[in-house]
Design a protein around this motif. Structure first.
Motif, PDB file in Angstrom:
ATOM      1  N   ASN A 145       0.821  -1.214   0.000  1.00 48.42           N
ATOM      2  CA  ASN A 145       0.000   0.000   0.000  1.00 48.42           C
ATOM      3  C   ASN A 145       0.849   1.257   0.000  1.00 48.42           C
ATOM      4  N   ALA A 146       1.929   1.225   0.771  1.00 46.80           N
ATOM      5  CA  ALA A 146       2.808   2.400   0.839  1.00 46.80           C
ATOM      6  C   ALA A 146       3.437   2.688  -0.518  1.00 46.80           C
ATOM      7  N   ALA A 147       3.885   1.624  -1.206  1.00 44.88           N
ATOM      8  CA  ALA A 147       4.503   1.803  -2.524  1.00 44.88           C
ATOM      9  C   ALA A 147       3.487   2.329  -3.535  1.00 44.88           C
ATOM     10  N   VAL A 148       2.266   1.794  -3.510  1.00 45.43           N
ATOM     11  CA  VAL A 148       1.231   2.236  -4.449  1.00 45.43           C
ATOM     12  C   VAL A 148       0.837   3.679  -4.140  1.00 45.43           C
ATOM     13  N   LEU A 226      -8.214   2.862   3.235  1.00 48.10           N
ATOM     14  CA  LEU A 226      -9.572   2.639   3.729  1.00 48.10           C
ATOM     15  C   LEU A 226     -10.006   1.214   3.426  1.00 48.10           C
ATOM     16  N   PRO A 227     -10.819   0.611   4.290  1.00 45.32           N
ATOM     17  CA  PRO A 227     -11.254  -0.774   4.051  1.00 45.32           C
ATOM     18  C   PRO A 227     -12.170  -0.870   2.838  1.00 45.32           C
ATOM     19  N   LEU A 236     -19.450   7.282   0.311  1.00 42.10           N
ATOM     20  CA  LEU A 236     -19.733   8.135   1.466  1.00 42.10           C
ATOM     21  C   LEU A 236     -18.519   8.237   2.383  1.00 42.10           C
ATOM     22  N   THR A 237     -17.808   7.124   2.566  1.00 38.91           N
ATOM     23  CA  THR A 237     -16.616   7.138   3.415  1.00 38.91           C
ATOM     24  C   THR A 237     -15.544   8.040   2.840  1.00 38.91           C
TER      25      THR A 237
END
Length: 309
Positions: A145-148, A226-227, A236-237
């Motif tokens: 996730n950090a790389a993306v 975010l999940p 909405l999130t």
């Protein structure tokens, strides 16, 4: 002419939109190469109340910046702005064939290129990085996730820089630079003229465009964390997160924009100043003249429409 009144501005089609108090002035270089100026008076009680309320002012600033931009484009179109783009030989030939102005070809080209650049920078490049990392490296979900996120952040900045260099968009950014120079000149109590304004920087203490880009940048970094949810709930999130970022960044900006420019404040302001460099370019002297007409109108010379020689 009153001094030290707060002025905010937004570039429009071949001109500027400036606000001060209850007045909004539009100045546009028209087809005759004169400057058309229109002044509009409108109540801003609710906006002022929101801008004074902590955390709410960041959300209000985000919404106001977007609505002012589209309002400015709509209003400036009524003043019949000039079409300065002459185009290449191929574009002129195509325009003649289609019986349109070469600037129309430039607008169509930009309309095609902008979605392509956004797709490449915000989707294709991050997805490509994720595919390569999954294939050749073993990373945790957090590391992936950090790389993306890093790739998406770089892609976002590259998109903004490249879109701003398209011919039609570039002129908007040059008018942004003209606004900043003239407002800086005014706030320093210098004589308002094209010559004096030209000496001032294109970076302003306050910048709505940099604020909007800052909110979008942080939102793009936050969204991948975010999940996964159903489409409606996910939308909405993300809207909630976007508004939350606007509220928090609005408070930080509110403090930094009013703080004395000490070395520490300059360091803290550096990211927003960097974003300003992506959204403001050095203007032509004729653009400074347009911004000067707008600032003179909004500060006192209340007119409906003026065409200086």
């Amino acid at each position: 002419m009153a001094k030290h009144r707060r002025i905010s501005g937004m570039p429009v089609s071949e001109g500027v939109r400036l606000e001060s108090g209850a007045y909004t002035a539009f100045a546009v270089r028209n087809a005759d190469r004169d400057i058309s100026v229109r002044l509009r008076r409108e109540p801003r009680g609710l906006t002022r109340a929101c801008m004074r309320t902590p955390f709410l002012r960041g959300v209000a600033r985000l919404i106001r910046s977007v609505t002012r931009f589209f309002d400015g484009l709509s209003e400036s179109a009524e003043l019949e702005p000039q079409r300065p783009v002459r185009g290449t030989a191929v574009e002129r030939a195509l325009a003649k064939l289609l019986r349109v102005h070469p600037q129309t070809i430039a607008v169509w080209t930009s309309a095609i290129l902008i979605p392509i650049l956004v797709f490449l920078g915000l989707y294709a490049a991050p997805e490509g990085i994720e595919f390569l990392l999954r294939r050749y490296l073993t990373l945790s979900r957090a590391g992936l996730n950090a790389a993306v996120c890093a790739m998406r952040a770089c892609g976002f900045l590259a998109c903004v820089a490249l879109i701003g260099r398209l011919r039609v968009c570039r002129r908007l950014l040059m008018y942004r630079g003209a606004i900043n120079k003239v407002v800086n000149c005014y706030e320093c109590a210098d004589a308002l003229s094209a010559e004096s304004a030209a000496a001032y920087p294109i970076i302003a203490r306050r910048s709505d465009s940099a604020f909007v880009l800052g909110v979008l940048f942080l939102a793009l970094v936050a969204f991948p964390w975010l999940p996964l949810q159903r489409l409606a709930l996910a939308a909405l999130t993300r809207i909630f997160v976007l508004l939350l970022i606007a509220a928090l960044l609005g408070e930080i900006n509110f403090a930094l924009e009013r703080a004395k420019l000490t070395p520490l404040v300059r360091v803290l302001r550096a990211p927003m100043d960097f974003l300003q460099h992506l959204t403001a370019l050095e203007p032509h002297p004729q653009m400074l003249e347009v911004a000067l007409c707008a600032i003179e109108a909004v500060l006192g010379e209340h007119v409906e429409e003026v065409k200086p020689s």
